[in-house]
Design a protein around this motif. Structure first.
Motif, PDB file in Angstrom:
ATOM      1  N   ASP A  95      10.424 -27.547  18.775  1.00  0.00           N
ATOM      2  CA  ASP A  95       9.728 -28.781  18.234  1.00  0.00           C
ATOM      3  C   ASP A  95       9.789 -28.224  16.527  1.00  0.00           C
ATOM      4  OD1 ASP A  95       7.700 -30.625  17.378  1.00  0.00           O
ATOM      5  OD2 ASP A  95       6.258 -29.001  17.028  1.00  0.00           O
ATOM      6  N   ALA A  96      10.545 -29.344  15.818  1.00  0.00           N
ATOM      7  CA  ALA A  96      10.825 -29.056  14.406  1.00  0.00           C
ATOM      8  C   ALA A  96       9.916 -29.898  13.617  1.00  0.00           C
ATOM      9  CB  ALA A  96      12.429 -29.152  14.242  1.00  0.00           C
ATOM     10  N   GLY A  97       8.928 -29.332  13.152  1.00  0.00           N
ATOM     11  CA  GLY A  97       7.798 -30.202  12.259  1.00  0.00           C
ATOM     12  C   GLY A  97       7.805 -29.730  10.719  1.00  0.00           C
ATOM     13  N   GLY A  98       6.982 -30.693  10.221  1.00  0.00           N
ATOM     14  CA  GLY A  98       6.880 -30.467   8.707  1.00  0.00           C
ATOM     15  C   GLY A  98       6.191 -29.007   8.220  1.00  0.00           C
ATOM     16  N   THR A  99       5.385 -28.517   9.218  1.00  0.00           N
ATOM     17  CA  THR A  99       5.009 -27.161   8.832  1.00  0.00           C
ATOM     18  C   THR A  99       5.669 -26.023   9.499  1.00  0.00           C
ATOM     19  OG1 THR A  99       2.555 -28.094   9.198  1.00  0.00           O
ATOM     20  CG2 THR A  99       2.663 -25.857   9.339  1.00  0.00           C
ATOM     21  N   ALA A 100       6.184 -26.039  10.861  1.00  0.00           N
ATOM     22  CA  ALA A 100       7.050 -25.019  11.312  1.00  0.00           C
ATOM     23  C   ALA A 100       7.770 -25.524  12.238  1.00  0.00           C
ATOM     24  CB  ALA A 100       5.830 -24.205  11.971  1.00  0.00           C
ATOM     25  N   SER A 101       8.846 -24.634  12.787  1.00  0.00           N
ATOM     26  CA  SER A 101       9.756 -24.821  13.866  1.00  0.00           C
ATOM     27  C   SER A 101       9.445 -23.932  15.158  1.00  0.00           C
ATOM     28  CB  SER A 101      11.065 -24.622  13.325  1.00  0.00           C
ATOM     29  OG  SER A 101      11.619 -25.421  12.342  1.00  0.00           O
ATOM     30  N   SER A 116      14.387 -34.117   6.499  1.00  0.00           N
ATOM     31  CA  SER A 116      14.112 -34.960   5.314  1.00  0.00           C
ATOM     32  C   SER A 116      13.292 -34.384   4.286  1.00  0.00           C
ATOM     33  CB  SER A 116      13.223 -36.220   5.958  1.00  0.00           C
ATOM     34  OG  SER A 116      13.778 -36.880   7.013  1.00  0.00           O
ATOM     35  N   ALA A 117      12.481 -33.606   4.454  1.00  0.00           N
ATOM     36  CA  ALA A 117      11.751 -32.854   3.595  1.00  0.00           C
ATOM     37  C   ALA A 117      12.487 -31.661   2.956  1.00  0.00           C
ATOM     38  CB  ALA A 117      10.588 -32.352   3.904  1.00  0.00           C
ATOM     39  N   THR A 118      13.211 -30.807   3.644  1.00  0.00           N
ATOM     40  CA  THR A 118      13.900 -29.543   3.151  1.00  0.00           C
ATOM     41  C   THR A 118      15.208 -29.547   3.338  1.00  0.00           C
ATOM     42  OG1 THR A 118      13.146 -28.551   5.306  1.00  0.00           O
ATOM     43  CG2 THR A 118      11.599 -28.126   3.509  1.00  0.00           C
ATOM     44  N   GLY A 119      15.921 -30.394   3.918  1.00  0.00           N
ATOM     45  CA  GLY A 119      17.293 -30.437   3.976  1.00  0.00           C
ATOM     46  C   GLY A 119      17.893 -29.313   4.871  1.00  0.00           C
ATOM     47  N   ALA A 120      19.280 -28.828   4.482  1.00  0.00           N
ATOM     48  CA  ALA A 120      19.641 -27.649   5.136  1.00  0.00           C
ATOM     49  C   ALA A 120      18.624 -26.386   5.513  1.00  0.00           C
ATOM     50  CB  ALA A 120      20.757 -27.048   4.413  1.00  0.00           C
ATOM     51  N   ALA A 121      17.519 -26.388   4.651  1.00  0.00           N
ATOM     52  CA  ALA A 121      16.787 -25.105   4.937  1.00  0.00           C
ATOM     53  C   ALA A 121      15.945 -25.428   6.473  1.00  0.00           C
ATOM     54  CB  ALA A 121      15.648 -24.912   3.906  1.00  0.00           C
ATOM     55  N   ALA A 122      15.721 -26.712   6.757  1.00  0.00           N
ATOM     56  CA  ALA A 122      15.226 -26.971   8.114  1.00  0.00           C
ATOM     57  C   ALA A 122      16.093 -26.635   9.160  1.00  0.00           C
ATOM     58  CB  ALA A 122      14.884 -28.553   8.189  1.00  0.00           C
ATOM     59  N   GLY A 137      11.536 -36.407  11.007  1.00  0.00           N
ATOM     60  CA  GLY A 137      12.472 -36.808  10.285  1.00  0.00           C
ATOM     61  C   GLY A 137      14.009 -36.812  10.834  1.00  0.00           C
ATOM     62  N   ALA A 138      14.040 -37.226  12.182  1.00  0.00           N
ATOM     63  CA  ALA A 138      15.401 -36.881  12.710  1.00  0.00           C
ATOM     64  C   ALA A 138      16.353 -37.621  12.089  1.00  0.00           C
ATOM     65  CB  ALA A 138      15.230 -37.280  14.017  1.00  0.00           C
ATOM     66  N   SER A 139      16.155 -38.724  11.605  1.00  0.00           N
ATOM     67  CA  SER A 139      17.052 -39.663  10.872  1.00  0.00           C
ATOM     68  C   SER A 139      18.009 -38.909   9.948  1.00  0.00           C
ATOM     69  CB  SER A 139      16.358 -40.998  10.352  1.00  0.00           C
ATOM     70  OG  SER A 139      15.264 -40.614   9.197  1.00  0.00           O
ATOM     71  N   ALA A 140      17.246 -38.081   9.257  1.00  0.00           N
ATOM     72  CA  ALA A 140      18.125 -37.147   8.267  1.00  0.00           C
ATOM     73  C   ALA A 140      19.215 -36.750   8.707  1.00  0.00           C
ATOM     74  CB  ALA A 140      17.078 -36.118   7.603  1.00  0.00           C
TER      75      ALA A 140
END
Length: 291
Positions: free
Chosen positions: A8-14, A37-43, A75-78
């Protein structure tokens, strides 16, 4: 030993979970925000870090033992971006995983976490808000999820923004004083300047919920409207009779927003589940793919 993984890869944590073939949990891992979508490759690197931790905790010495993997991404579309997609493919390969991952929207894994229905609706309210109709591993219809400027009605950010707007107009109200203290604003003009810097308005959602719990009329009005707007978003899916899974912090915890939504759904006789653990839901979907 064959295993499956879910993320589960979300905006707060993975968050990652490893299950054996019988569905028993073997290990978990957690890392930073996983919304590309928010943090790019860091995500992508955070997703990899969470998986490494989970495999290590599960005592899986050979990543090739992973026979299936599902990654639910906010943000899977990213990941359609060639550069981000290449990063993800490289990170997956660096983990030593040989199976091809199935990437789905976080609405899919949230729905799977709430029950064992093959299809139905999921209503999510966290920082943002969205409703989706899910069939298997596919999202077939979406409502809202438009971001704070155009939508996300009933979300944590929406709650916070409503509170700031009220404070700017009704300066002496108890809710306004709490908002002013949060913003370190001594005057309405100072609050306006603070708001124009676009701070994380969602941080005020717990303040609004706490005041609503204590009976504050302004906060109660805001959370009641939030519940109504979330149900209106759900109705946009046009799926009467479908089971509904509630996801996101405002709808999985015991908040006044959750209770407002449940009260409306109870009047319809809707079957409701709660997405308490989307990473586990992702792992269960991975196990279903194997079966």
């Amino acid at each position: 030993m064959a295993v499956v993984v879910g993320v589960d890869a979300g905006g707060t944590a993975s968050k990652a979970v490893v299950l054996d073939q019988a569905g028993h949990e073997l290990g978990r891992g957690r890392a930073g925000p996983g919304n590309p979508s928010a943090t790019g490759a860091a995500a992508v690197r955070a997703i990899g870090s969470a998986l490494r931790s989970a495999l290590r905790a599960a005592g899986v010495p050979d990543p090739a033992a992973v026979t299936s993997g599902v990654v639910g991404v906010a943000g899977a579309s990213a990941l359609a971006d060639p550069a981000i997609a290449a990063e993800f493919k490289a990170e997956w390969a660096n983990l030593g995983l040989t199976t091809e991952p199935r990437i789905v929207g976080d609405a899919v894994t949230a729905f799977a976490a709430g029950g064992d229905w093959p299809a139905g609706a999921v209503l999510i309210s966290g920082t943002g808000a969205v409703a989706a109709l899910v069939d298997g591993l596919e999202v077939v219809r979406v409502a809202d999820g438009l971001g704070w400027l155009l939508g996300d009605e009933g979300s944590g950010l929406w709650l916070g923004l409503r509170a700031v707007r009220l404070a700017a107009r009704k300066w002496e109200a108890p809710l306004s004083r709490r908002v002013a203290a949060h913003a370190a604003a001594a005057t309405p003009d100072a609050l306006v300047r603070w708001a124009q810097a676009l701070p994380p308005f969602g941080a005020l959602a717990p303040v609004v919920c706490a005041l609503a719990e204590s009976g504050d009329p302004d906060a109660t009005t805001i959370v009641t409207e939030a519940g109504a707007r979330l149900v209106a978003t759900l109705d946009e899916l046009d799926s009467p009779g479908a089971p509904v899974v509630l996801g996101g912090g405002l709808l999985t915890a015991d908040t006044p927003v959750r209770r407002a939504v449940l009260a409306q759904l109870a009047g319809r006789g809707t079957t409701v589940g709660t997405a308490a653990d989307p990473a586990l839901g992702a792992a269960r979907l991975a196990a279903r793919l194997v079966r």
